[in-house]
Motif scaffolding. Sequence first.
Motif, PDB file in Angstrom:
ATOM      1  N   ARG A  11      73.572  62.195   5.600  1.00 35.77           N
ATOM      2  CA  ARG A  11      73.845  61.826   6.995  1.00 35.77           C
ATOM      3  C   ARG A  11      73.474  60.371   7.275  1.00 35.77           C
ATOM      4  N   THR A  12      72.514  59.808   6.550  1.00 39.11           N
ATOM      5  CA  THR A  12      72.160  58.401   6.760  1.00 39.11           C
ATOM      6  C   THR A  12      73.351  57.496   6.479  1.00 39.11           C
ATOM      7  N   HIS A  15      75.970  58.543   9.689  1.00 41.75           N
ATOM      8  CA  HIS A  15      75.450  58.366  11.051  1.00 41.75           C
ATOM      9  C   HIS A  15      74.142  57.558  11.010  1.00 41.75           C
ATOM     10  N   GLU A  17      72.946  55.232  12.737  1.00 43.71           N
ATOM     11  CA  GLU A  17      72.319  54.945  14.032  1.00 43.71           C
ATOM     12  C   GLU A  17      71.325  56.029  14.444  1.00 43.71           C
ATOM     13  N   GLU A  18      71.459  57.240  13.907  1.00 37.39           N
ATOM     14  CA  GLU A  18      70.515  58.316  14.238  1.00 37.39           C
ATOM     15  C   GLU A  18      69.153  58.108  13.577  1.00 37.39           C
ATOM     16  N   PHE A  19      69.082  57.233  12.609  1.00 40.61           N
ATOM     17  CA  PHE A  19      67.846  57.034  11.861  1.00 40.61           C
ATOM     18  C   PHE A  19      67.185  55.699  12.177  1.00 40.61           C
ATOM     19  N   HIS A  22      69.204  53.652  17.432  1.00 40.90           N
ATOM     20  CA  HIS A  22      70.244  53.506  18.436  1.00 40.90           C
ATOM     21  C   HIS A  22      70.541  54.836  19.122  1.00 40.90           C
ATOM     22  N   GLU A  23      70.323  55.933  18.427  1.00 44.73           N
ATOM     23  CA  GLU A  23      70.497  57.271  19.000  1.00 44.73           C
ATOM     24  C   GLU A  23      69.093  57.831  19.219  1.00 44.73           C
ATOM     25  N   THR A  25      65.933  59.952  20.973  1.00 40.02           N
ATOM     26  CA  THR A  25      65.651  61.216  21.649  1.00 40.02           C
ATOM     27  C   THR A  25      65.013  60.883  22.989  1.00 40.02           C
ATOM     28  N   PRO A  30      63.703  57.501  16.977  1.00 38.11           N
ATOM     29  CA  PRO A  30      64.935  57.916  16.293  1.00 38.11           C
ATOM     30  C   PRO A  30      64.981  59.432  16.122  1.00 38.11           C
ATOM     31  N   LYS A  31      66.192  59.952  16.211  1.00 39.01           N
ATOM     32  CA  LYS A  31      66.439  61.396  16.253  1.00 39.01           C
ATOM     33  C   LYS A  31      65.693  62.186  15.167  1.00 39.01           C
ATOM     34  N   TRP A  32      65.719  61.717  13.944  1.00 39.07           N
ATOM     35  CA  TRP A  32      65.172  62.495  12.823  1.00 39.07           C
ATOM     36  C   TRP A  32      63.776  62.056  12.385  1.00 39.07           C
TER      37      TRP A  32
END
Length: 125
Positions: A11-12, A15, A17-19, A22-23, A25, A30-32
Amino acid sequence: MNQGLEILIARTKTHPEEFIGHELTTNNVPKWLLMIQNFTRYATDEEKEAWQEAMTDLNKWHENKRRDDFTQAVMKELLVREGEEEIGAALYSMSHPKQPRPKQLLTIASITNDALAILATAHPK
């Protein structure tokens, strides 16, 4: 290797930006991040090494993205016409990602062509 970690490493790449941040929580992380931090406490050396490699790739992606953002901000700033928006707005929006994005995104090619046309009229030979 743990399947959950394999999924997140894959996923890195799709996506990033989730790490990076930028995305975010609701906790502004970062989300993760928290999940990975908890997992790496119990991860094997192989898993830690694989995650570190993924993070190195993410950091390179982030550096390239920031460099591209800078170029776009400079090109946008070159196109600012009197009365359209404040000088520095492009650089401000680059450093303040929560500011709304422009309604129409410009490509580097269109910005470059427009900027060259403006510069040519401002500085005729």
